[in-house]
Design a protein around this motif. Sequence first.
Motif, PDB file in Angstrom:
ATOM      1  N   PRO A 158       0.819  -1.219   0.000  1.00  7.83           N
ATOM      2  CA  PRO A 158       0.000   0.000   0.000  1.00  7.83           C
ATOM      3  C   PRO A 158       0.850   1.265   0.000  1.00  7.83           C
ATOM      4  N   TYR A 159       0.250   2.336  -0.454  1.00  6.67           N
ATOM      5  CA  TYR A 159       0.948   3.623  -0.539  1.00  6.67           C
ATOM      6  C   TYR A 159       0.388   4.604   0.493  1.00  6.67           C
ATOM      7  N   ASP A 160       1.317   5.336   1.104  1.00  5.41           N
ATOM      8  CA  ASP A 160       0.877   6.401   2.024  1.00  5.41           C
ATOM      9  C   ASP A 160       0.332   7.583   1.244  1.00  5.41           C
ATOM     10  N   ARG A 161       0.890   7.760   0.057  1.00  2.67           N
ATOM     11  CA  ARG A 161       0.428   8.856  -0.803  1.00  2.67           C
ATOM     12  C   ARG A 161       0.355   8.350  -2.243  1.00  2.67           C
ATOM     13  N   ILE A 162      -0.711   8.751  -2.950  1.00  4.52           N
ATOM     14  CA  ILE A 162      -0.776   8.523  -4.402  1.00  4.52           C
ATOM     15  C   ILE A 162      -0.969   9.887  -5.038  1.00  4.52           C
ATOM     16  N   ILE A 163      -0.068  10.236  -5.963  1.00  7.92           N
ATOM     17  CA  ILE A 163      -0.184  11.522  -6.666  1.00  7.92           C
ATOM     18  C   ILE A 163      -0.414  11.219  -8.136  1.00  7.92           C
ATOM     19  N   VAL A 164      -1.539  11.674  -8.653  1.00  9.70           N
ATOM     20  CA  VAL A 164      -1.877  11.440 -10.059  1.00  9.70           C
ATOM     21  C   VAL A 164      -1.504  12.703 -10.824  1.00  9.70           C
ATOM     22  N   THR A 165      -0.738  12.543 -11.906  1.00  6.51           N
ATOM     23  CA  THR A 165      -0.256  13.733 -12.617  1.00  6.51           C
ATOM     24  C   THR A 165      -0.756  13.762 -14.062  1.00  6.51           C
ATOM     25  N   ALA A 166      -1.946  13.209 -14.289  1.00  6.56           N
ATOM     26  CA  ALA A 166      -2.651  13.381 -15.570  1.00  6.56           C
ATOM     27  C   ALA A 166      -4.105  13.663 -15.195  1.00  6.56           C
ATOM     28  N   GLY A 167      -4.784  14.446 -16.028  1.00  7.98           N
ATOM     29  CA  GLY A 167      -6.165  14.828 -15.707  1.00  7.98           C
ATOM     30  C   GLY A 167      -7.080  13.628 -15.820  1.00  7.98           C
ATOM     31  N   THR A 168      -7.866  13.354 -14.795  1.00  5.05           N
ATOM     32  CA  THR A 168      -8.718  12.166 -14.817  1.00  5.05           C
ATOM     33  C   THR A 168     -10.179  12.541 -14.595  1.00  5.05           C
ATOM     34  N   TRP A 169     -11.068  11.703 -15.121  1.00  6.87           N
ATOM     35  CA  TRP A 169     -12.495  11.969 -14.995  1.00  6.87           C
ATOM     36  C   TRP A 169     -13.096  11.180 -13.842  1.00  6.87           C
ATOM     37  N   ASP A 170     -12.379  10.104 -13.440  1.00  4.09           N
ATOM     38  CA  ASP A 170     -12.928   9.218 -12.410  1.00  4.09           C
ATOM     39  C   ASP A 170     -11.806   8.733 -11.505  1.00  4.09           C
ATOM     40  N   ILE A 171     -12.193   8.063 -10.423  1.00  6.50           N
ATOM     41  CA  ILE A 171     -11.213   7.491  -9.497  1.00  6.50           C
ATOM     42  C   ILE A 171     -11.385   5.979  -9.547  1.00  6.50           C
ATOM     43  N   PRO A 172     -10.497   5.276 -10.243  1.00  6.67           N
ATOM     44  CA  PRO A 172     -10.663   3.823 -10.355  1.00  6.67           C
ATOM     45  C   PRO A 172     -10.445   3.133  -9.007  1.00  6.67           C
ATOM     46  N   PRO A 173     -11.075   1.961  -8.825  1.00  4.77           N
ATOM     47  CA  PRO A 173     -10.988   1.266  -7.532  1.00  4.77           C
ATOM     48  C   PRO A 173      -9.546   0.979  -7.110  1.00  4.77           C
ATOM     49  N   ALA A 174      -8.635   0.741  -8.094  1.00  6.88           N
ATOM     50  CA  ALA A 174      -7.248   0.386  -7.731  1.00  6.88           C
ATOM     51  C   ALA A 174      -6.616   1.467  -6.843  1.00  6.88           C
ATOM     52  N   TRP A 175      -6.936   2.733  -7.090  1.00  2.00           N
ATOM     53  CA  TRP A 175      -6.275   3.779  -6.302  1.00  2.00           C
ATOM     54  C   TRP A 175      -6.722   3.727  -4.847  1.00  2.00           C
ATOM     55  N   THR A 176      -8.012   3.540  -4.634  1.00  2.00           N
ATOM     56  CA  THR A 176      -8.469   3.467  -3.233  1.00  2.00           C
ATOM     57  C   THR A 176      -8.001   2.162  -2.601  1.00  2.00           C
ATOM     58  N   ASP A 177      -8.001   1.060  -3.378  1.00  2.00           N
ATOM     59  CA  ASP A 177      -7.558  -0.229  -2.816  1.00  2.00           C
ATOM     60  C   ASP A 177      -6.082  -0.171  -2.422  1.00  2.00           C
ATOM     61  N   GLN A 178      -5.267   0.525  -3.206  1.00  2.00           N
ATOM     62  CA  GLN A 178      -3.820   0.530  -2.945  1.00  2.00           C
ATOM     63  C   GLN A 178      -3.381   1.647  -1.994  1.00  2.00           C
ATOM     64  N   LEU A 179      -4.344   2.445  -1.549  1.00  2.00           N
ATOM     65  CA  LEU A 179      -4.027   3.548  -0.624  1.00  2.00           C
ATOM     66  C   LEU A 179      -4.067   3.018   0.814  1.00  2.00           C
TER      67      LEU A 179
END
Length: 409
Positions: A158-179
């Motif tokens: 898991p990650y303490d921080r996830i920083i997305v650096t491209a413009g996104t329209w949605d939040i895919p489940p992987a980001w919340t699962d891996q946070l």
Amino acid sequence: MNINTPENAEQLRDKMVADLRDLDAIRSDAVEKAFRSVPRHLFAPGESLEQVYAAEKAVITKTDSNGINISSVSAPRIQAFMLEQAGIRPGMRVLEVGSGGYNAALIAELVGDEGEVTSIDIDPDITDRARRFLDEAGYERVNVSVVDGEEGEPKHAPYDRIIVTAGTWDIPPAWTDQLADDGRLVVPLRVRGLTRSIAFEREGDHLVSRDYELCGFVQMQGAGENQLQLAVLHDVEGEEVALRLDDDQQVETARLREALGRPRAEAWSGVTLGGFEPWDQLELWLASAVPDFALLAAKRPARDKGIVATASPMGTATLINGASFAYRTTRPLNEERTTFELGAIGHGPDAQETAERLVEQIRVWDRDHRTDQARFEVHPAGTPDDKLPAGRVIDKRHTRVTISWPQQS
Ligand SMILES: C[S@@+](CC[C@H](N)C(=O)[O-])C[C@H]1O[C@@H](n2cnc3c(N)ncnc32)[C@H](O)[C@@H]1O
């Protein structure tokens, strides 16, 4: 004379840091130290040092066949405020979605030797570049892999921080699962055409915003790609006018097109803005206050010809009301053009009423929310309405995003 000398780079780096402090993009000593430590020019060889160290300039590294930017080393100002939003501390594990090398190196400085940085990009040209520059600059310990960000990178989670650096329209489940449970996700999220870099934290089964900043980014590619739709209202070459819409928004394009050709109605709010005052908060309020919000994008010649009163390539807040629409506009209140009144221009059979409705919401913003921050929440798709907070709900593929404002007593 070769001006790309290390001495010049250091001087320009000092100036960039001073500028980022002035812009309030750097707020902490830790982020300042990271910007002082990483030689940004090593991640953009061939560019002039002035360009590389300009606080507000991105370095474009790839464009597609239509000339649209698809990769860049982001502008230092955006990188700085996103790192401040992330609040990275030594020892943390951080995932960066969208590589360039430089930002990953800044993160590596922030997490120190005990932390771990993983940077992923969908494009192997970009990861190859990032890997090479990171190695040359001494950041071999950053993990870089080619992966569609939609899937995250489970290998180092898991990650303490996830920083997305491209413009996104949605939040895919992987980001919340891996946070991590107490982690933070910083993401440039597009809501009704408006992009804000939002810092989210978990609250139970959903995410809640802690703060947000106006930003612009290249768009996410791959499984999460989602382009705005255009409803073209005027298509004479060079003076195009179009509505920018999300793909769940259905509008009567033919009737709206006809409406644009009809005489306009005006309504004025009595609400004023200073010449340099930003209106991003007003746009966000309108996007959440009116049900059918769109952005009216127009080229300058369309304004010069009187087809529209306001020309903005990114778009102006617009209320759609069946076959009518109204968009926000301003008029100067003095010759020096230091104060402007906000109003609306309406078109269509209900032009006046639609313009009045938009103006009424401008007044509500001024009266009740001018100094407020909105709250974004992200719940999984399928969450029933009665489990969502009051406010505007925007349905996405994986999530239901809500925007709410402090209640007035
Ligand atoms: C603005 S650039 C990243 C800048 C970088 N973080 C830096 O150091 O400044 C955005 C990147 O996102 C990448 N990208 C777009 N869609 C992606 C996806 N689905 N997964 C991973 N990366 C993606 C692009 O290839 C591009 O390189």
